[in-house]
Design a protein around this motif. Structure first.
Motif, PDB file in Angstrom:
ATOM      1  N   SER A  42     -21.327  15.985  21.219  1.00  0.00           N
ATOM      2  CA  SER A  42     -20.660  15.279  20.315  1.00  0.00           C
ATOM      3  C   SER A  42     -18.644  15.021  20.919  1.00  0.00           C
ATOM      4  O   SER A  42     -18.446  15.884  20.365  1.00  0.00           O
ATOM      5  CB  SER A  42     -21.014  14.151  19.516  1.00  0.00           C
ATOM      6  OG  SER A  42     -20.238  12.928  19.248  1.00  0.00           O
ATOM      7  N   GLY A  43     -18.462  14.064  21.199  1.00  0.00           N
ATOM      8  CA  GLY A  43     -16.683  14.456  21.361  1.00  0.00           C
ATOM      9  C   GLY A  43     -16.132  15.424  22.310  1.00  0.00           C
ATOM     10  O   GLY A  43     -15.725  15.234  22.723  1.00  0.00           O
ATOM     11  N   SER A  44     -17.803  15.417  23.213  1.00  0.00           N
ATOM     12  CA  SER A  44     -16.771  16.441  24.657  1.00  0.00           C
ATOM     13  C   SER A  44     -16.510  15.391  25.728  1.00  0.00           C
ATOM     14  O   SER A  44     -15.643  16.306  26.911  1.00  0.00           O
ATOM     15  CB  SER A  44     -18.365  17.597  24.800  1.00  0.00           C
ATOM     16  OG  SER A  44     -19.024  16.117  25.374  1.00  0.00           O
ATOM     17  N   GLY A  45     -16.546  14.428  26.009  1.00  0.00           N
ATOM     18  CA  GLY A  45     -15.753  13.385  26.624  1.00  0.00           C
ATOM     19  C   GLY A  45     -16.697  12.787  27.760  1.00  0.00           C
ATOM     20  O   GLY A  45     -16.704  12.408  29.074  1.00  0.00           O
ATOM     21  N   LYS A  46     -18.074  12.970  27.507  1.00  0.00           N
ATOM     22  CA  LYS A  46     -19.242  12.080  28.342  1.00  0.00           C
ATOM     23  C   LYS A  46     -18.905  10.774  28.817  1.00  0.00           C
ATOM     24  O   LYS A  46     -18.897  10.160  30.000  1.00  0.00           O
ATOM     25  CB  LYS A  46     -20.672  12.905  27.624  1.00  0.00           C
ATOM     26  CG  LYS A  46     -20.963  13.979  27.456  1.00  0.00           C
ATOM     27  CD  LYS A  46     -21.802  14.092  26.539  1.00  0.00           C
ATOM     28  CE  LYS A  46     -22.600  13.066  25.326  1.00  0.00           C
ATOM     29  NZ  LYS A  46     -21.805  13.667  23.767  1.00  0.00           N
ATOM     30  N   SER A  47     -18.857   9.631  27.230  1.00  0.00           N
ATOM     31  CA  SER A  47     -18.770   8.861  27.417  1.00  0.00           C
ATOM     32  C   SER A  47     -17.325   7.900  29.019  1.00  0.00           C
ATOM     33  O   SER A  47     -17.085   7.101  29.493  1.00  0.00           O
ATOM     34  CB  SER A  47     -18.799   7.963  26.010  1.00  0.00           C
ATOM     35  OG  SER A  47     -19.479   8.135  25.589  1.00  0.00           O
ATOM     36  N   THR A  48     -16.235   8.701  27.902  1.00  0.00           N
ATOM     37  CA  THR A  48     -14.988   9.091  28.514  1.00  0.00           C
ATOM     38  C   THR A  48     -15.460   9.311  30.418  1.00  0.00           C
ATOM     39  O   THR A  48     -15.128   7.954  31.388  1.00  0.00           O
ATOM     40  CB  THR A  48     -13.669   9.785  28.539  1.00  0.00           C
ATOM     41  OG1 THR A  48     -13.697   9.737  27.144  1.00  0.00           O
ATOM     42  CG2 THR A  48     -12.785   9.724  28.689  1.00  0.00           C
ATOM     43  N   GLU A 171     -25.868   7.789  27.404  1.00  0.00           N
ATOM     44  CA  GLU A 171     -26.722   8.166  26.196  1.00  0.00           C
ATOM     45  C   GLU A 171     -27.874   6.782  26.032  1.00  0.00           C
ATOM     46  O   GLU A 171     -28.262   6.454  24.876  1.00  0.00           O
ATOM     47  CB  GLU A 171     -26.076   8.611  24.859  1.00  0.00           C
ATOM     48  CG  GLU A 171     -25.019   9.303  25.120  1.00  0.00           C
ATOM     49  CD  GLU A 171     -24.924   9.871  24.090  1.00  0.00           C
ATOM     50  OE1 GLU A 171     -25.903  10.416  23.571  1.00  0.00           O
ATOM     51  OE2 GLU A 171     -24.380  10.422  23.713  1.00  0.00           O
TER      52      GLU A 171
HETATM   53  N1  LIG Z   1     -11.131   4.789  21.999  1.00  0.00           N
HETATM   54  C1  LIG Z   1     -10.709   5.940  22.372  1.00  0.00           C
HETATM   55  N2  LIG Z   1      -9.402   6.139  20.785  1.00  0.00           N
HETATM   56  C2  LIG Z   1      -9.654   7.620  21.030  1.00  0.00           C
HETATM   57  N3  LIG Z   1      -9.814   8.064  21.096  1.00  0.00           N
HETATM   58  C3  LIG Z   1     -11.256   7.927  21.498  1.00  0.00           C
HETATM   59  C4  LIG Z   1     -11.250   7.008  21.973  1.00  0.00           C
HETATM   60  N4  LIG Z   1     -12.797   7.125  23.145  1.00  0.00           N
HETATM   61  C5  LIG Z   1     -13.029   8.308  22.663  1.00  0.00           C
HETATM   62  N5  LIG Z   1     -12.028   9.177  21.750  1.00  0.00           N
HETATM   63  C6  LIG Z   1     -12.334  10.281  21.436  1.00  0.00           C
HETATM   64  O1  LIG Z   1     -12.408  11.142  22.903  1.00  0.00           O
HETATM   65  C7  LIG Z   1     -13.267  12.251  23.337  1.00  0.00           C
HETATM   66  C8  LIG Z   1     -13.775  12.081  24.108  1.00  0.00           C
HETATM   67  O2  LIG Z   1     -14.561  11.319  23.420  1.00  0.00           O
HETATM   68  P1  LIG Z   1     -16.235  10.592  24.009  1.00  0.00           P
HETATM   69  O3  LIG Z   1     -16.757   9.104  23.519  1.00  0.00           O
HETATM   70  O4  LIG Z   1     -15.951  10.490  25.661  1.00  0.00           O
HETATM   71  O5  LIG Z   1     -17.237  11.390  23.847  1.00  0.00           O
HETATM   72  P2  LIG Z   1     -18.281  11.733  24.288  1.00  0.00           P
HETATM   73  O6  LIG Z   1     -19.130  12.747  24.852  1.00  0.00           O
HETATM   74  O7  LIG Z   1     -19.455  10.282  24.122  1.00  0.00           O
HETATM   75  O8  LIG Z   1     -18.913  11.579  22.578  1.00  0.00           O
HETATM   76  P3  LIG Z   1     -20.415  10.979  21.776  1.00  0.00           P
HETATM   77  O9  LIG Z   1     -21.364  11.802  22.556  1.00  0.00           O
HETATM   78  O10 LIG Z   1     -20.265  11.367  20.723  1.00  0.00           O
HETATM   79  O11 LIG Z   1     -20.672   9.802  22.974  1.00  0.00           O
HETATM   80  C9  LIG Z   1     -13.187  12.075  21.271  1.00  0.00           C
HETATM   81  O12 LIG Z   1     -12.598  13.280  20.501  1.00  0.00           O
HETATM   82  C10 LIG Z   1     -13.549  10.283  20.947  1.00  0.00           C
HETATM   83  O13 LIG Z   1     -12.526  11.123  19.176  1.00  0.00           O
END
Ligand SMILES: Nc1ncnc2c1ncn2[C@@H]1O[C@H](COP(=O)(O)OP(=O)(O)OP(=O)(O)O)[C@@H](O)[C@H]1O
Ligand SMILES: [Mg+2]
Lengths: 236, 488
Positions: A42-48, A171
């Motif tokens: 979680s938080g690794s940047g997958k969604s991004t 996801e």
């Molecule tokens: N809109 C936003 N504003 C500020 N920070 C963000 C935003 N979206 C994501 N982040 C931050 O960027 C980093 C990557 O987020 P991301 O959602 O890509 O992670 P993830 O791998 O998808 O996590 P998860 O498994 O929880 O969905 C995280 O530290 C998150 O807190």
């Protein structure tokens, strides 16, 4: 040519007075017809990273090319058009239109933009998709009448409605129990196989990672692993 | 198609939201339709009543400081102000009579007098000085004659209104009949008090009346001029009072330098005529003097249609400007005085209420829409992510507003129409003076006016469009990335 290529992509989110570096320079290539997972905690940047590929968000630096086209140069209108023609989306919380039934939800992407499909061809195609995802007897039901797994099946069919080259799924199993999650991923793989559609999905479930034939692993916004299974392609 | 489907289903799904907006719209439209129909009935009735029977379409008159109407000067100026006479009356009348746009011209003067019978005082009456031949041509059927005859052209005398007759009976216990004689005494700033004995030719009521109107009796113009001091050019030796004598003397002195302008054939219309001329005129024919003195307060016009009225108004205003005349043209509403003002004020009050409802509705609808859009952020984001253009989102939101507006707007129109239809069947009774004046009678039967429906639908259309402007802009700002937000 790679269907998707990322070159030194970074993404910074302002968070109060500080900045979160969600992606810290990511480069990779995805080939046509691959079944890829983006894995990581979680938080690794997958969604991004999926948002960048899906052209629903823009990188802070670097570039994303789809079919060789640099998306950073495109206007909102062209990006929207690109999403409509080339991309399909499957969401963690399904995101079906609540007032439309199964058939209408799957048909919907075909109605919000131009497509060359003849009405009868369209009908056959949607019915094919419904059959493929196993919802033949649920056509006229509203999303609220379906289970989570069934909803995600609708979403898969909907993502394929416009016959996109790429389907992105952030996801897709997170809101499902592990057994259902696995069936969903297998269904996606079946579709990948049948329609030659490139599927990219993210997960933090290692059981599911196994099903993919190309794994990109992220940690703290950096790619830590990028490997193809021997049987489908060459290791990078 | 899909947009309509989504819109309709969303409205059905979100019953509370739909009802809040819908009821507001329906109530607003109901009020607009019913209220405007009611108002339109009153003004249309009043308009026809006044134009056809008392004022004509347009009224030419002089300019004065105080507010005045066909009923004279109203308000605090009443005591010492004087209604201006029309300058260059003959030229003006000739000009208008020759216009193809004007169907009728009729001069009028207004005044008031105390009524006396012998030594007894018998009340008070408003008077309109008329030229019967012209007056009854323009208004052939505006009165009901109870007894006697109409005032014959060229004769002196009064046609007494039924109300005046009733008042006289209350005051003196005497019943006036056609053929009786009355003393009228007028008081004015120019010539002081004048008393004239007049024959009652007839007793009448106005067909459509108001408390103001029913107190007006009709007299020949010469008598009116004498009573109100518009006759300084004329003399009837026997009745010349000391004040009059003195006044005439003054005028003679004042006009010595201007005597070259004055001739017997074309006397000046202000009434300031050289004393020498007057004596000469008297030596001629007294009845001729009426034509020589052309002092009138008003010139009433009927035009061939509404457009002609506008055209004539413009032409006249130009003419007044060119010839340096201190005159203006007013519409029937001005002539009708406070009765029309009352209807007009009511309309203004009604419109203010409507505007307030409109603003409240706008705010409520806008807020409700914004809330509903906030609730649908992931849905809208999803549509955008799937390749829906901004234009699609805009269309989706506006369609929803338009559907709800059209649906409940129609409901409002229907309710308003039914309401007016019921009122039309039953009639609204005037419970007091205020409503009697407004209704032009005891019962009003409002009719549904097309104008009220059109304006209600237009208003609600504008309301819908205005209320969705901001919500649409909020919706358009929703980025496709918001699809990822947990929600649906
Ligand atoms: N809109 C936003 N504003 C500020 N920070 C963000 C935003 N979206 C994501 N982040 C931050 O960027 C980093 C990557 O987020 P991301 O959602 O890509 O992670 P993830 O791998 O998808 O996590 P998860 O498994 O929880 O969905 C995280 O530290 C998150 O807190
Ligand atoms: Mg995520």
């Amino acid at each position: 040519m790679a269907i998707i290529s990322l070159h030194d992509v970074t993404k910074d989110y302002p968070l109060g007075k500080t900045v979160v570096h969600a992606l810290k320079g990511v480069s990779c290539e995805i080939q046509r017809g691959e079944f890829i997972t983006i894995a990581g905690p979680s938080g690794s940047g997958k969604s991004t990273i999926l948002n960048m590929i899906g052209c629903i968000d823009t990188p802070s630096s670097g570039n994303v090319k789809i079919n060789g086209t640099d998306t950073s140069a495109l206007s909102d209108k062209s990006l929207t058009q690109l999403r409509h023609q080339v991309l399909g989306f499957i969401f963690q919380s399904f995101n079906l239109i609540p007032v439309l039934n199964v058939y209408e939800n799957i048909e919907f992407p075909l109605l919000i933009g131009k497509n060359g499909m003849h009405p009868s061809e369209k009908k056959t195609w949607i019915n094919t998709l419904i059959r493929e995802v196993g919802l033949d007897s649920w056509k006229t039901h509203r999303p609220s009448e379906l289970s989570g797994g069934q909803r995600q099946r609708v979403a898969i069919a909907r993502a394929l409605a416009t016959r996109p080259e790429i389907v992105l799924a952030d996801e897709p199993t997170a809101n499902l129990d592990s057994e259902t999650g696995e069936t969903i991923i297998n269904l996606m793989k079946k579709m990948n196989h049948e329609f030659k559609t490139t599927f990219i999905f993210s997960t933090h479930d290692n059981m599911i990672v196994e099903i993919a034939d190309h794994v990109i692993r992220l940690k703290d916004g950096i790619i830590t692993e990028n490997s193809r299974k021997k049987k489908t392609g060459v290791a990078v | 198609m899909i947009i309509f489907k989504i819109a309709l289903r969303n409205l059905r799904e979100h019953t509370a939201k739909t009802l809040i907006i819908g009821v507001l719209i329906a109530v607003g439209v109901f009020f607009l339709v019913a209220g405007n129909s009611f108002m339109d009935t009153i003004t249309a009735g009043m308009r026809i009543t006044y134009i056809d029977n008392y004022t004509g379409e347009l009224i030419v008159h002089g300019k004065a400081k105080g507010t005045f109407s066909l009923f004279g000067i109203m308000g605090p100026e009443m005591a010492n102000a004087k209604i201006p006479e029309i300058e260059q009356f003959e030229q003006l009348e000739a000009l208008l009579a020759s216009s193809e746009l004007v169907s009728d011209v009729n001069p009028l003067a207004t005044g008031a007098a105390s009524i006396g019978i012998g030594e007894e005082s018998a009340g008070f009456s408003f008077l309109w000085g008329i030229e019967p031949s012209q007056y009854f041509t323009m208004f052939p059927d505006n009165i009901i004659l109870h007894e006697g005859t109409r005032l014959p052209p060229g004769e002196k005398g009064i046609m007494l209104s039924q109300n005046n007759k009733d008042k006289i009976r209350e005051e003196t216990n005497r019943t006036i009949h056609a053929g009786d004689k009355l003393q009228l005494s007028g008081m004015n700033a120019v010539s002081g008090t004048r008393i004239r004995e007049v024959t009652v030719w007839g007793i009448f009521s106005y067909r459509q009346t108001s408390p103001q109107l029913e107190r007006v009796s009709l007299v020949d113009i010469k008598t009116l001029r004498e009573l109100s001091g518009m006759d300084v050019g004329e003399i009837e030796e026997a009745q010349l009072s000391e004040t009059e004598q003195a006044l005439l003397g003054e005028i003679e002195e004042n006009n010595i330098f201007g005597s070259s302008l004055i001739s017997t054939t074309s006397p000046q219309n202000e009434g300031f005529t050289n004393f020498e001329t007057i004596l000469a005129a008297e030596a001629l024919e007294i009845t001729e003097a009426g034509k020589e003195n052309n002092a009138w307060h008003f010139l009433l016009l009927k035009t061939i249609n509404d457009r002609a009225a506008t055209e004539i108004t413009n032409t006249l205003n130009d003419y007044f400007l060119e010839n340096d005349l201190d005159l203006e043209v007013s519409n029937w509403r001005w002539g009708a005085g406070f009765t029309a003002d009352m209807a007009y004020s009511l309309q203004i009050v009604f419109n203010i209420i409507i505007i307030v409802i409109f603003i409240v509705a706008l705010i409520v609808i806008m807020n409700t829409l914004v809330i509903s859009i906030t609730e649908r952020i992931p849905e809208i984001g999803t549509i955008r992510a799937m390749g829906g253009q901004k234009s699609f989102v805009r269309l989706m939101i506006t369609t929803e507003t338009l559907v709800i507006t059209a649906l409940f707007g129609t409901a409002g129109v229907l309710l308003g129409s039914i309401f007016i239809w019921i009122l039309n069947m039953t009639g609204i009774e005037a419970t007091n003076m205020f409503f009697r004046v407004l209704f032009g009678g005891d019962v009003l039967k409002p009719g549904l006016s097309a104008n009220s429906i059109v304006s209600a639908l237009a208003a609600v259309g504008i309301l819908g469009a205005a209320a969705s402007l901001y919500p649409v802009s909020v919706a358009l700002k929703i980025s496709p990335v918001r699809a990822m937000q947990k929600g649906i």
